[in-house]
Design an enzyme around this catalytic site. Structure first.
Site, mmCIF file in Angstrom:
data_model
loop_
_atom_site.group_PDB
_atom_site.id
_atom_site.type_symbol
_atom_site.label_atom_id
_atom_site.label_comp_id
_atom_site.label_asym_id
_atom_site.label_seq_id
_atom_site.Cartn_x
_atom_site.Cartn_y
_atom_site.Cartn_z
ATOM 1 N N GLY A 157 0.849 -1.187 0.000
ATOM 2 C CA GLY A 157 0.000 0.000 0.000
ATOM 3 C C GLY A 157 0.878 1.227 0.000
ATOM 4 O O GLY A 157 1.915 1.261 -0.651
ATOM 5 N N CYS A 158 0.498 2.213 0.746
ATOM 6 C CA CYS A 158 1.262 3.460 0.811
ATOM 7 C C CYS A 158 2.642 3.194 1.405
ATOM 8 O O CYS A 158 2.760 2.585 2.473
ATOM 9 C CB CYS A 158 0.508 4.473 1.665
ATOM 10 S SG CYS A 158 1.383 6.021 1.874
#
Length: 174
Positions: free
Chosen positions: A9-10
């Site tokens: 993800g981030c």
């Protein structure tokens, strides 16, 4: 020293946890897995480049085992959601592991098998041969440590750090 290239993800979330992990020498946020050379963050966010947000985690195996680095990866993000982590959606947020050779690929696949019992749904983490890595812009590097008061850090990253701390406190420096 050993370096893993991981996407969960981030990259700010992975960076935050690994920056406070014993034996980790460096964490560099970047992009890989796509076709566009030298992509910018704005281009990545379009979801059209094919790149994933990743971190390059360089660590000393004499201090922390590679299995622990990988197991921490599976605790700090949801590897069962395709192209999404929480509110972040798109292929750039996919759960991914990028290997350099067959030995590393085997290590990644073993980590998936080892961590599947932690999850009700199947792990969908992509395991792909590493291509070119493009370093993310400077403001993405060490984001959490420089801006812990930012809303994203407090609401999204702090709970992930707490989850990792619950399972891996002896490996964390803070």
């Amino acid at each position: 020293m050993k370096t893993f290239v991981l996407g969960g993800g981030c990259f700010w979330c992975l960076d935050a946890v690994y920056q406070m992990t014993r034996g980790v020498q460096s964490v560099v946020s970047g992009y890989t897995g796509g076709a566009l050379p030298n992509p910018s963050y704005d281009q990545i966010c379009s979801g059209m480049t094919g790149h994933a947000e990743i971190v390059q985690v360089t660590f000393d195996e004499n201090i922390i085992p590679s299995e622990t680095i990988l197991d921490m990866f599976f605790v700090q993000h949801d590897p069962t959601t395709l192209n999404r982590q929480g509110y972040d959606t798109g292929t750039q947020y996919r759960s991914s592991m990028f290997y350099r050779d067959e030995s590393e690929e085997a290590e990644f696949r073993a980590a998936i098998v080892r961590n599947q019992p932690l999850w009700k749904d199947p792990i969908v983490t992509e395991v792909t041969r590493l291509g070119t890595i493009y370093e993310a812009e400077n403001y993405h590097q060490d984001f959490y440590a420089q801006r812990p008061e930012v809303g994203y850090c407090r609401v999204i990253i702090n709970p992930k750090i707490a989850k990792v701390r619950k399972h891996y406190a002896k490996w964390l420096t803070a």
